[in-house]
Design a protein around this motif. Sequence first.
Motif, PDB file in Angstrom:
ATOM      1  N   GLU A  80       1.213  -1.242  -0.046  1.00 52.05           N
ATOM      2  CA  GLU A  80      -0.257  -0.048  -0.170  1.00 52.05           C
ATOM      3  C   GLU A  80       0.778   1.510   0.059  1.00 52.05           C
ATOM      4  O   GLU A  80       0.780   2.231  -0.660  1.00 52.05           O
ATOM      5  CB  GLU A  80      -0.965  -0.099   0.861  1.00 52.05           C
ATOM      6  N   PHE A  81       2.365   1.566   0.363  1.00 55.28           N
ATOM      7  CA  PHE A  81       2.676   2.482   1.249  1.00 55.28           C
ATOM      8  C   PHE A  81       4.666   1.978   0.184  1.00 55.28           C
ATOM      9  O   PHE A  81       5.338   3.551   0.049  1.00 55.28           O
ATOM     10  CB  PHE A  81       3.103   2.847   2.430  1.00 55.28           C
ATOM     11  N   GLN A  82       4.027   0.881  -0.818  1.00 54.15           N
ATOM     12  CA  GLN A  82       5.582   1.321  -0.738  1.00 54.15           C
ATOM     13  C   GLN A  82       7.079   1.617  -0.061  1.00 54.15           C
ATOM     14  O   GLN A  82       7.887   2.259  -0.219  1.00 54.15           O
ATOM     15  CB  GLN A  82       5.783   2.331  -2.663  1.00 54.15           C
ATOM     16  N   ILE A  83       6.878   0.797   0.960  1.00 55.92           N
ATOM     17  CA  ILE A  83       7.688   0.928   2.299  1.00 55.92           C
ATOM     18  C   ILE A  83       8.331  -0.182   2.085  1.00 55.92           C
ATOM     19  O   ILE A  83       8.263  -1.439   2.031  1.00 55.92           O
ATOM     20  CB  ILE A  83       7.393   1.561   3.481  1.00 55.92           C
ATOM     21  N   ASN A  84       9.938   0.367   2.283  1.00 53.27           N
ATOM     22  CA  ASN A  84      10.404  -1.348   3.280  1.00 53.27           C
ATOM     23  C   ASN A  84       9.783  -1.547   4.798  1.00 53.27           C
ATOM     24  O   ASN A  84      10.102  -0.882   5.883  1.00 53.27           O
ATOM     25  CB  ASN A  84      11.464  -1.495   3.101  1.00 53.27           C
ATOM     26  N   VAL A  85       9.313  -2.563   4.935  1.00 54.56           N
ATOM     27  CA  VAL A  85       9.021  -3.466   6.023  1.00 54.56           C
ATOM     28  C   VAL A  85      10.750  -4.379   6.974  1.00 54.56           C
ATOM     29  O   VAL A  85      10.370  -5.847   6.253  1.00 54.56           O
ATOM     30  CB  VAL A  85       7.570  -4.235   6.470  1.00 54.56           C
ATOM     31  N   ASN A  86      10.739  -4.564   7.723  1.00 54.39           N
ATOM     32  CA  ASN A  86      12.765  -5.181   8.104  1.00 54.39           C
ATOM     33  C   ASN A  86      11.646  -5.767   9.764  1.00 54.39           C
ATOM     34  O   ASN A  86      12.361  -4.832  10.455  1.00 54.39           O
ATOM     35  CB  ASN A  86      13.826  -4.450   8.458  1.00 54.39           C
ATOM     36  N   ILE A  87      11.439  -6.890   9.130  1.00 57.04           N
ATOM     37  CA  ILE A  87      11.185  -7.454  10.457  1.00 57.04           C
ATOM     38  C   ILE A  87      12.177  -8.383  12.206  1.00 57.04           C
ATOM     39  O   ILE A  87      13.177  -8.690  11.153  1.00 57.04           O
ATOM     40  CB  ILE A  87      10.383  -8.927  10.793  1.00 57.04           C
ATOM     41  N   LEU A  88      12.266  -7.417  13.142  1.00 56.67           N
ATOM     42  CA  LEU A  88      13.688  -7.111  14.233  1.00 56.67           C
ATOM     43  C   LEU A  88      12.857  -8.660  14.912  1.00 56.67           C
ATOM     44  O   LEU A  88      13.750  -9.225  15.299  1.00 56.67           O
ATOM     45  CB  LEU A  88      14.206  -5.951  14.187  1.00 56.67           C
ATOM     46  N   TYR A  89      11.681  -8.815  15.319  1.00 52.51           N
ATOM     47  CA  TYR A  89      11.220  -9.465  16.776  1.00 52.51           C
ATOM     48  C   TYR A  89       9.577  -9.826  16.699  1.00 52.51           C
ATOM     49  O   TYR A  89       9.720  -8.107  16.698  1.00 52.51           O
ATOM     50  CB  TYR A  89      12.200  -9.006  17.725  1.00 52.51           C
ATOM     51  N   GLY A  90       9.601 -10.631  16.849  1.00 52.33           N
ATOM     52  CA  GLY A  90       8.422 -10.779  17.277  1.00 52.33           C
ATOM     53  C   GLY A  90       7.798 -11.838  17.713  1.00 52.33           C
ATOM     54  O   GLY A  90       8.581 -12.984  19.033  1.00 52.33           O
ATOM     55  N   ASN A  91       6.656 -11.532  18.780  1.00 57.97           N
ATOM     56  CA  ASN A  91       6.198 -12.480  19.741  1.00 57.97           C
ATOM     57  C   ASN A  91       5.130 -12.612  20.325  1.00 57.97           C
ATOM     58  O   ASN A  91       3.926 -11.472  19.787  1.00 57.97           O
ATOM     59  CB  ASN A  91       7.086 -12.307  21.021  1.00 57.97           C
ATOM     60  N   ILE A  92       3.972 -14.083  19.776  1.00 59.31           N
ATOM     61  CA  ILE A  92       2.143 -13.844  20.592  1.00 59.31           C
ATOM     62  C   ILE A  92       2.617 -15.409  22.061  1.00 59.31           C
ATOM     63  O   ILE A  92       3.078 -15.927  21.839  1.00 59.31           O
ATOM     64  CB  ILE A  92       2.000 -14.581  19.552  1.00 59.31           C
ATOM     65  N   SER A  93       1.774 -13.858  22.793  1.00 59.74           N
ATOM     66  CA  SER A  93       1.346 -15.014  23.957  1.00 59.74           C
ATOM     67  C   SER A  93      -0.131 -15.026  23.465  1.00 59.74           C
ATOM     68  O   SER A  93      -1.281 -14.606  23.249  1.00 59.74           O
ATOM     69  CB  SER A  93       2.017 -13.994  25.136  1.00 59.74           C
ATOM     70  N   GLU A  94      -0.416 -16.097  24.357  1.00 59.90           N
ATOM     71  CA  GLU A  94      -2.382 -16.477  24.334  1.00 59.90           C
ATOM     72  C   GLU A  94      -2.752 -15.687  26.194  1.00 59.90           C
ATOM     73  O   GLU A  94      -2.129 -16.331  27.046  1.00 59.90           O
ATOM     74  CB  GLU A  94      -2.375 -17.733  24.610  1.00 59.90           C
ATOM     75  N   THR A  95      -3.101 -15.121  26.008  1.00 61.90           N
ATOM     76  CA  THR A  95      -4.401 -14.646  26.866  1.00 61.90           C
ATOM     77  C   THR A  95      -5.670 -15.661  27.320  1.00 61.90           C
ATOM     78  O   THR A  95      -5.994 -16.192  25.914  1.00 61.90           O
ATOM     79  CB  THR A  95      -4.580 -13.370  27.320  1.00 61.90           C
ATOM     80  N   MET A  96      -5.897 -15.912  27.991  1.00 64.24           N
ATOM     81  CA  MET A  96      -7.311 -16.308  28.861  1.00 64.24           C
ATOM     82  C   MET A  96      -8.925 -15.525  27.213  1.00 64.24           C
ATOM     83  O   MET A  96      -9.783 -16.134  27.256  1.00 64.24           O
ATOM     84  CB  MET A  96      -7.979 -16.011  30.123  1.00 64.24           C
ATOM     85  N   ASP A  97      -8.174 -14.165  27.376  1.00 65.89           N
ATOM     86  CA  ASP A  97      -9.500 -13.679  26.428  1.00 65.89           C
ATOM     87  C   ASP A  97      -9.002 -13.160  25.148  1.00 65.89           C
ATOM     88  O   ASP A  97      -9.318 -12.477  24.312  1.00 65.89           O
ATOM     89  CB  ASP A  97      -9.765 -12.557  27.255  1.00 65.89           C
TER      90      ASP A  97
END
Length: 340
Positions: free
Chosen positions: A287-304
């Motif tokens: 959409e915006f013709q930009i570069n996106v460099n992923i440094l770190y990612g994390n997903i945690s599950e909560t009860m909700d």
Amino acid sequence: MIEVKDVTKVYKTKNGELTAVDHVSLSIQKGEIFGIIGYSGAGKSTLIRLLNGLEKPTSGSVVVNDLEISSIKGKELRKARQKISMIFQHFNLLWSRTVAENIAFPLEIAGVPKAEREKRVKELIELVGLKGREDAYPSQLSGGQKQRVGIARALANNPEVLLCDEATSALDPETTDSILSLLSDINERLGLTIVLITHEMHVIRKICHRVAVMQAGRIVEQGSVLEVFRNPQAEITKNFVMQVSDSREAKEAIKHILKNYPAGKVVKLTFVGNTSGQPVISYLIKEFQINVNILYGNISETMDGPYGTLIVQLDGDPENVEKAMEKLKTMNIQAEVITK
């Protein structure tokens, strides 16, 4: 189910008065798992002892299931405590008794007939996953098994409330997760109200519906676990959330990118609930013709629902980067620029 109204607990010591709990108010609903988190000395243990009448408040009231625990005593209090059970950090088992005998102990005190006791003990051993260990002594059990005995014993008299005082602090991470899963299962199957105190945000994230954060005897923040993760207000809450959402590797990656790639913006994206499944990165690039460099990612599950963080570097035309940042806000994704 539980109403704590403007409760203060003051101890008199040789060095003067010590306020352990300071004007605390809480409302805990029937059938929920409510977490109370804080560092040592925050007043957590005193608060939980106020809930079962082991301590009396200096002022304020504690009501459990329409019964004012803070004002009753003697036989009436002992009867009320049968419906408010507790498990402990160091298990508090009777070392001269077997697993079955430890679980049966509160039933003996309550005067339950032997045949009924044996039936109940068998049910509880099945419930907590200790079949085949009935005749073992505590010294023959692992830490996780000891805590399972403690949980079974606490459930013996069919309580309505289960208080957990740092119940997983003495356990390794894998065993901690198994005990938390057991508590969650018990909550669902029995509709039991659980109040859990801890200093570990992982424990809160894993099984609690709502949480209160304590500091210096006061509640500084409370709400649903997902909301507290998404938007922590107090500095201490931010530190607790960081325990789970930010790792050492993430910090090192950010430090490296800021030093070696000064162009663009380093941004921490926070995803909550359904937003964690959106194809955000590919959308921003297209959409915006930009570069996106992923440094770190994390997903945690909560009860909700899930709570996720993604740390990225946005690089390209400055105007397009700003447009991308604005677009993230409309997608209910929190974007925080990280600087040196």
